[in-house]
Design an enzyme around this catalytic site. Structure first.
Site, PDB file in Angstrom:
ATOM      1  N   HIS A 297      -9.817   1.331   4.465  1.00  0.00           N
ATOM      2  CA  HIS A 297      -8.584   1.638   5.184  1.00  0.00           C
ATOM      3  C   HIS A 297      -8.863   2.764   6.183  1.00  0.00           C
ATOM      4  O   HIS A 297      -9.640   3.682   5.883  1.00  0.00           O
ATOM      5  CB  HIS A 297      -7.477   2.055   4.199  1.00  0.00           C
ATOM      6  CG  HIS A 297      -6.132   2.115   4.858  1.00  0.00           C
ATOM      7  ND1 HIS A 297      -5.757   3.181   5.645  1.00  0.00           N
ATOM      8  CD2 HIS A 297      -5.103   1.238   4.878  1.00  0.00           C
ATOM      9  CE1 HIS A 297      -4.533   2.948   6.119  1.00  0.00           C
ATOM     10  NE2 HIS A 297      -4.115   1.771   5.667  1.00  0.00           N
TER      11      HIS A 297
ATOM     12  N   GLU B 295      -6.197  -4.412  10.663  1.00  0.00           N
ATOM     13  CA  GLU B 295      -5.226  -3.325  10.798  1.00  0.00           C
ATOM     14  C   GLU B 295      -5.555  -2.501  12.039  1.00  0.00           C
ATOM     15  O   GLU B 295      -6.355  -1.551  11.960  1.00  0.00           O
ATOM     16  CB  GLU B 295      -5.309  -2.416   9.572  1.00  0.00           C
ATOM     17  CG  GLU B 295      -4.814  -3.044   8.304  1.00  0.00           C
ATOM     18  CD  GLU B 295      -4.032  -2.031   7.488  1.00  0.00           C
ATOM     19  OE1 GLU B 295      -2.891  -2.327   7.150  1.00  0.00           O
ATOM     20  OE2 GLU B 295      -4.535  -0.929   7.241  1.00  0.00           O
TER      21      GLU B 295
ATOM     22  N   ASN C  88       0.856  -1.192   0.000  1.00  0.00           N
ATOM     23  CA  ASN C  88       0.000   0.000   0.000  1.00  0.00           C
ATOM     24  C   ASN C  88       0.891   1.241   0.000  1.00  0.00           C
ATOM     25  O   ASN C  88       1.454   1.617   1.020  1.00  0.00           O
ATOM     26  CB  ASN C  88      -0.900  -0.021   1.255  1.00  0.00           C
ATOM     27  CG  ASN C  88      -1.770   1.219   1.365  1.00  0.00           C
ATOM     28  OD1 ASN C  88      -1.906   1.985   0.406  1.00  0.00           O
ATOM     29  ND2 ASN C  88      -2.363   1.429   2.537  1.00  0.00           N
TER      30      ASN C  88
HETATM   31  P1  PGA Z   1       2.505   0.905   7.754  1.00  0.00           P
HETATM   32  O1  PGA Z   1       1.099   1.064   7.039  1.00  0.00           O
HETATM   33  O2  PGA Z   1       3.073  -0.424   7.310  1.00  0.00           O
HETATM   34  O3  PGA Z   1       3.308   2.054   7.302  1.00  0.00           O
HETATM   35  O4  PGA Z   1       2.234   0.897   9.236  1.00  0.00           O
HETATM   36  C1  PGA Z   1       0.203   0.002   6.960  1.00  0.00           C
HETATM   37  C2  PGA Z   1      -1.118   0.464   6.424  1.00  0.00           C
HETATM   38  O5  PGA Z   1      -1.620   1.524   6.820  1.00  0.00           O
HETATM   39  O6  PGA Z   1      -1.697  -0.185   5.552  1.00  0.00           O
END
Ligand code: PGA
Length: 250
Positions: free
Chosen positions: A94, A164, A8
């Protein structure tokens, strides 16, 4: 099941030239990871990107879509449009998109629209804080129920669920999530899915982990936590770091 590793990029990088360099770099790293599917999700303007190095397990995805197909919706992008650029997946729900107005109701419409256009949704769920009364569990249960309204037993098979925890995302993360915290939620998601769709569907649904995934913790989530894959933010912009994650779980 083949592991699904999602890159992402968020609103990065700043130019098509940089995007091409990162895309090529990630493709080279993906070459060594034949038993995994790598979904690269650049911002919309870079979706037509392709690598000189053609790697079968590199798939494109988008970071959001709108639920209508065509018409007077200024600033919106439809599932059909991203499909015509070769995208097979879309990240929906998200926490950063929820901040800018995506409610469970809107996410639900987007999920249904994506499936109709043969785009697999990667549905992100996760709590803001881990309270001591376990309220985060009912929060997550509610997200699942509301986002999956009218999604049939056949359609659910196209969906990937990404847990997440918001408190573990990005460089402002409070702390890293532990593998036990992930396992607890993985089981909880399966139970919630089983209540709606039955045990068989619950056992088959792919649940991945995202939030500060680095080469040091990637293996624990995938091997000890039995995550079906990972959603990687920051480290997906640096091919060497992304490659180290892939190598750690190979
Ligand atoms: P990060 O982001 O790996 O930078 O913590 C993950 C995400 O928000 O999908």
């Amino acid at each position: 099941m083949r592991k699904l590793i999602v890159a992402n990029w968020k609103m990065n990088p700043g130019s098509i030239k940089e995007a091409e360099a990162i895309f090529n770099g990630l493709s080279i790293e993906a070459k060594e990871a034949k038993n995994m599917d790598i979904v690269i999700c650049p911002p919309f303007p870079f979706l037509s990107i392709s690598s000189k190095i053609k790697i079968k397990n590199v798939i494109k995805g988008a970071q959001n879509i709108f639920y209508e197909t065509i018409g007077a919706y200024t600033g919106q992008v439809s599932p059909k449009m991203i499909s015509s650029l070769g995208a097979k997946y879309v990240i929906l729900g998200h926490s950063e998109s929820r901040l800018f107005g995506d409610t469970n109701e809107i996410i639900n419409k987007k999920i249904l629209a994506s499936i109709k256009s043969k785009i697999s949704p990667i549905l992100c769920i996760g709590e803001n804080i881990r309270d001591t009364h376990g309220e985060y569990l009912s929060f997550i249960k509610n997200q699942i129920h509301e986002c999956l309204i009218s999604v049939s037993k056949t359609q659910i098979k196209n969906i990937v669920i990404a847990y997440e925890p918001i408190w573990a995302i990005g460089d402002k993360a409070l702390r890293y999530a532990t593998v036990d915290e992930f396992i607890e939620i993985r089981i909880f998601i399966k139970r919630t899915i089983a209540d709606i769709y039955g045990i068989k569907v619950a056992n088959e649904i792919n649940i991945i982990y995202g939030g500060s995934v680095h080469k040091e913790n990637a293996r624990t989530f995938v091997i000890d936590g039995e995550a079906g894959g990972l959603l990687v933010g920051r480290d997906s912009l640096i091919p060497k770091k992304f490659g180290a994650i892939l190598a750690a779980i190979k």
